[in-house]
Structures are given as structure tokens and as C-alpha cells.
Design an enzyme around this catalytic site. Sequence first.
Site, PDB file in Angstrom:
ATOM      1  N   HIS A 269      31.644 -20.659  47.975  1.00 46.14           N
ATOM      2  CA  HIS A 269      31.757 -20.296  49.585  1.00 46.14           C
ATOM      3  C   HIS A 269      30.992 -20.906  50.419  1.00 46.14           C
ATOM      4  CE1 HIS A 269      32.289 -17.450  52.532  1.00 46.14           C
ATOM      5  NE2 HIS A 269      33.267 -16.513  51.549  1.00 46.14           N
ATOM      6  N   ASP A 320      37.255 -13.931  45.563  1.00 42.23           N
ATOM      7  CA  ASP A 320      38.565 -14.127  44.721  1.00 42.23           C
ATOM      8  C   ASP A 320      39.300 -14.717  43.295  1.00 42.23           C
ATOM      9  OD1 ASP A 320      40.356 -13.877  47.034  1.00 42.23           O
ATOM     10  OD2 ASP A 320      39.495 -16.675  47.795  1.00 42.23           O
TER      11      ASP A 320
HETATM   12  C1  LIG Z   1      35.122 -21.971  49.293  1.00 41.60           C
HETATM   13  C2  LIG Z   1      34.652 -23.635  49.846  1.00 41.60           C
HETATM   14  C3  LIG Z   1      36.198 -23.892  50.555  1.00 41.60           C
HETATM   15  C4  LIG Z   1      33.400 -23.670  50.947  1.00 41.60           C
HETATM   16  O1  LIG Z   1      33.361 -24.901  50.876  1.00 41.60           O
HETATM   17  P1  LIG Z   1      32.797 -25.752  51.428  1.00 41.60           P
HETATM   18  O2  LIG Z   1      32.011 -24.662  52.204  1.00 41.60           O
HETATM   19  O3  LIG Z   1      33.225 -26.866  52.863  1.00 41.60           O
HETATM   20  O4  LIG Z   1      31.522 -26.987  50.865  1.00 41.60           O
HETATM   21  P2  LIG Z   1      32.135 -28.160  50.151  1.00 41.60           P
HETATM   22  O5  LIG Z   1      33.185 -27.689  49.501  1.00 41.60           O
HETATM   23  O6  LIG Z   1      31.725 -29.192  51.097  1.00 41.60           O
HETATM   24  O7  LIG Z   1      31.169 -27.820  48.653  1.00 41.60           O
HETATM   25  C5  LIG Z   1      30.140 -28.049  48.609  1.00 41.60           C
HETATM   26  C6  LIG Z   1      29.402 -29.178  47.203  1.00 41.60           C
HETATM   27  O8  LIG Z   1      30.265 -28.114  46.154  1.00 41.60           O
HETATM   28  C7  LIG Z   1      31.134 -28.083  45.306  1.00 41.60           C
HETATM   29  N1  LIG Z   1      32.092 -27.223  44.829  1.00 41.60           N
HETATM   30  C8  LIG Z   1      31.729 -25.644  46.299  1.00 41.60           C
HETATM   31  N2  LIG Z   1      32.672 -25.674  45.436  1.00 41.60           N
HETATM   32  C9  LIG Z   1      33.527 -26.067  44.611  1.00 41.60           C
HETATM   33  C10 LIG Z   1      33.974 -25.587  42.974  1.00 41.60           C
HETATM   34  N3  LIG Z   1      34.624 -24.247  43.583  1.00 41.60           N
HETATM   35  N4  LIG Z   1      33.821 -26.082  42.454  1.00 41.60           N
HETATM   36  C11 LIG Z   1      33.386 -27.072  42.401  1.00 41.60           C
HETATM   37  N5  LIG Z   1      32.073 -27.464  43.412  1.00 41.60           N
HETATM   38  C12 LIG Z   1      32.302 -27.081  44.496  1.00 41.60           C
HETATM   39  C13 LIG Z   1      31.770 -29.603  46.252  1.00 41.60           C
HETATM   40  O9  LIG Z   1      32.560 -30.543  45.245  1.00 41.60           O
HETATM   41  C14 LIG Z   1      30.600 -30.667  47.099  1.00 41.60           C
HETATM   42  O10 LIG Z   1      29.840 -31.420  46.081  1.00 41.60           O
HETATM   43  P3  LIG Z   1      29.256 -32.691  46.484  1.00 41.60           P
HETATM   44  O11 LIG Z   1      28.340 -31.632  47.468  1.00 41.60           O
HETATM   45  O12 LIG Z   1      29.126 -33.122  45.207  1.00 41.60           O
HETATM   46  O13 LIG Z   1      30.582 -32.959  46.609  1.00 41.60           O
HETATM   47  C15 LIG Z   1      34.829 -24.146  47.955  1.00 41.60           C
HETATM   48  O14 LIG Z   1      33.466 -23.851  47.573  1.00 41.60           O
HETATM   49  C16 LIG Z   1      36.109 -24.465  47.619  1.00 41.60           C
HETATM   50  O15 LIG Z   1      36.850 -25.663  47.315  1.00 41.60           O
HETATM   51  N6  LIG Z   1      36.316 -23.111  46.507  1.00 41.60           N
HETATM   52  C17 LIG Z   1      37.202 -23.501  45.834  1.00 41.60           C
HETATM   53  C18 LIG Z   1      38.547 -22.631  46.550  1.00 41.60           C
HETATM   54  C19 LIG Z   1      37.933 -21.390  46.989  1.00 41.60           C
HETATM   55  O16 LIG Z   1      37.826 -19.937  46.350  1.00 41.60           O
HETATM   56  N7  LIG Z   1      38.066 -19.958  48.009  1.00 41.60           N
HETATM   57  C20 LIG Z   1      37.363 -18.720  48.249  1.00 41.60           C
HETATM   58  C21 LIG Z   1      37.129 -18.933  49.362  1.00 41.60           C
HETATM   59  S1  LIG Z   1      36.921 -16.929  49.297  1.00 41.60           S
END
Ligand SMILES: CC(C)(COP(=O)(O)OP(=O)(O)OC[C@H]1O[C@@H](n2cnc3c(N)ncnc32)[C@H](O)[C@@H]1OP(=O)(O)O)[C@@H](O)C(=O)NCCC(=O)NCCS
Length: 383
Positions: A269, A320
Site C-alpha cells: 500500500h 483487498d
Molecule cells: C498498492 C501499490 C500499487 C503501492 O505501490 P507503490 O507505493 O507505488 O509502491 P511500489 O509499487 O513502487 O513498490 C515499492 C516496492 O515494493 C514492492 N512491492 C510493492 N507491492 C508489492 C506487491 N504487492 N508484491 C510484491 N512486491 C511489491 C515493489 O516491487 C517495489 O520493490 P522495489 O523497490 O524492489 O522495486 C503496490 O503495493 C501494488 O502494486 N500492490 C498490488 C496491487 C494491490 O493490491 N493494490 C490494492 C491497493 S489497496
Amino acid sequence: MSATLTEKYPNYSPGLEGVIAGISTISEIDSDRSSLQYRGYDVHDLAEHGSFEETAYLLIYGKLPTTAELASFKAVLSAEREVPSQVYDVLRALPKDTHPMDAIRSAFSTLAPFDPDYEAPSTDDAANVRKAVRIIAKAGTMVANGHRIRNGLEPIKPNPAHDTAENFLYLMTGQEPPAKTVQVMDASLTLYAEHGFNASTFACRVTVATLSDLYSGIVTGIGTLRGPLHGGANEEAMKMLLDIGTPDKAQAWIDDALEGKKKIMGFGHREYKKRDSRAIYLTKVAKELGIEKGDTRFGEIADILEKTMEERKNIHPNVDFPAAYAYYLLGIPIDLYTPIFVIARVSGWSAHALEQLRNNRLIRPKCIYEGAANLDYVALENR
Ligand SMILES: CC(C)(COP(=O)(O)OP(=O)(O)OC[C@H]1O[C@@H](n2cnc3c(N)ncnc32)[C@H](O)[C@@H]1OP(=O)(O)O)[C@@H](O)C(=O)NCCC(=O)NCCS
């Protein structure tokens, strides 16, 4: 962000991470304490002791209702549940494989001009409140009857005795839902109702800040929520759990996924760096439901995924993840999970739209231009 970009543009934050884009009195996320409050009330208290209707009232009117206020709010919602037949005509015209998120987006677009306050200016606060209540009342009716239509069934009339959760479940199945199912659905609607400046809420505020109308804000919100990085994650999380299948396969599955640098849906998140407070509550509910139904496989798979994600990546489940298997155990079709999120979140979007319009300023950030400059125009025939 690469070191070069950070050095070059110290004021630039990709994805607006950490950027303060507004002031709000609607909800507060405290990442350190893993807490979420709607207008000062802990969501766990609202989910456990209150109802979605109380929550929606709190978000729209800014205070918890008295007994009389809640009764009259529920009466208005009941009176507003039905939707014009033209909305169903549009839903019937969609291809059968239309995703229900596209259907509910189209339904709200169609509904807008039928609102009795359609002609009211977007700055008419009283009209916007009336619209918000109608939107909250009708969202569940449209999702459930849209589901019936794509399954070749006729829409059915809402029962005025039903609240939001019960109305949705009754229309979806055509049968009175069990009390436990209503209770879990109601709690999940409360937990999904509002969450600060998330992507869909922010998008909704951007839309109404142009003095566009509330329905346009809702349609924007739905389009934004649809993606798997936002609301669409609950559907993807369930597909993942079904793909894993049984607890004995979970460890190898997550090892492989992490090795392949896969994103695990329902984890992570932007705001919560510890636990998502809503997931803590819903995990308990979902696991209890599994025990009651004699199907604990998803809770067991969840334990393995959660432990591995925490140990290896320090990433926790978001709302979720438990919502996905709770809904599955309640027998809800997977492609309705994100539309259920809509049924709840229209209350939060509406509250934000009202707040934005009460103290409006056009939302218009800047970008850094990195393209070519000062080129000589070349005549078409010479290119
Ligand atoms: C929610 C989300 C978009 C937040 O993303 P963000 O703040 O932009 O963070 P990032 O996507 O840049 O992730 C930061 C790091 O954590 C990792 N990470 C974050 N969520 C992850 C996940 N669900 N699974 C695996 N790795 C994850 C990323 O790969 C990244 O690693 P790195 O720095 O080694 O590349 C992201 O956690 C995600 O895509 N989750 C899955 C989708 C989801 O469940 N969404 C519902 C949100 S309520």
C-alpha cells in the site's frame, strides 16, 4: 526514481508520493498506528458496532446520526433505490462479456440526466447532497440488476425493507440472504467506504474541481478504481488464491512468484507501510467465515503468503486480500468484487466531491517538460 532524476528535479515526486494535495476533514490514515478514522471515528468501531448507512451518513453529513436521523436517512435511501428502466436498457445493450465495472460506469453515465437535480448548477450544495444520497441508494441496485441482466435474468425491484448490503445480495440472488452474509457484506462496505486521497477519490475531486457535475466525478472514480493497482486488486487476489489452490502449494507458489519479481495482488500500500488497518479486521472476519463454512483453505494459504511477504519484503496485506476470500466464501461471483467496492466508495467519493466544491480551486499541477525544443517546422512534403 533514478539518482539523476532526483538530483535534477528535487521537487518532483513520481506518482505524487508524499505530496500534500489538499486539506480534508473526512478521513485520516495513520500508517504508524495502522489506523483509519472516518471523521474521527475508528473504522473498526463503525464496522463492528455501526452499519454502512451510519457510515454513509457520517461521511456525507459530517456527524453520526441520531436514531431519528438514521431512520429518516434509511427511509430516503429505500425510496431512492429503484432506477429508471432506461438504465437497464443500456445494460441490456452491452455485450454479454462486458466487465461489471464497465457496466456500472455506463449505468452511472446513463443515470445522470434522470436525476431530478440534473439542471442544478454544480455549485448547488443542497442539490449535490440530494444527488449523493440518490447515488448511494442506487449503486447496489445497478450492480446487482446489471449482474442479473448479463445472466439473462430480468431486473427485480428492491425491497424497501432492505438496507444497502441486503438490497444488493437480495437483488443479485433473488433470494433473502442469510443474516451472517448480510453482516459481513455490511462490514466490508463500511471498510471500503472511504480512504483519503487515493487514486479514484483524487481523480473524482479533479473532475468536480472543474465545476463538472457529481455524476461525472463518480464516473471518473469508477474508471480509476477499475485498475488492478487499485480496486481491481480484490478480483486479482482471488484469482491468485484459486490458482494456488491448496495450502500445501502456497510456499512453492510464493517462492516462485517472488523469485520472478511478480507483484502479489492484495499486498502493499502506498500509505500503509505497516498493516492496512482494514485488512486486520477483515482477515479476522474472513477466517471466521472459513471456519463456519468448513473451508479454511484460503485462510491457511493467506497465512503462508503473509508470513513470507512480511519476512522477505516487509510488505503486508491490504484490504483487498481478505475481502477477496471473504466474498468468495459468501458465494459472490469474482467479477463483482470491484463493483461492490463501488457500492461502498460512492459514499466517500461523494463526501470528497462535496468538500471540494465547498471550497473549490481548480486542480492543475505542473509537469517537467523533457521533450525536444525550438525545432524548425518542416513542410509536410519535405518530411
Ligand atoms: C498498492 C501499490 C500499487 C503501492 O505501490 P507503490 O507505493 O507505488 O509502491 P511500489 O509499487 O513502487 O513498490 C515499492 C516496492 O515494493 C514492492 N512491492 C510493492 N507491492 C508489492 C506487491 N504487492 N508484491 C510484491 N512486491 C511489491 C515493489 O516491487 C517495489 O520493490 P522495489 O523497490 O524492489 O522495486 C503496490 O503495493 C501494488 O502494486 N500492490 C498490488 C496491487 C494491490 O493490491 N493494490 C490494492 C491497493 S489497496
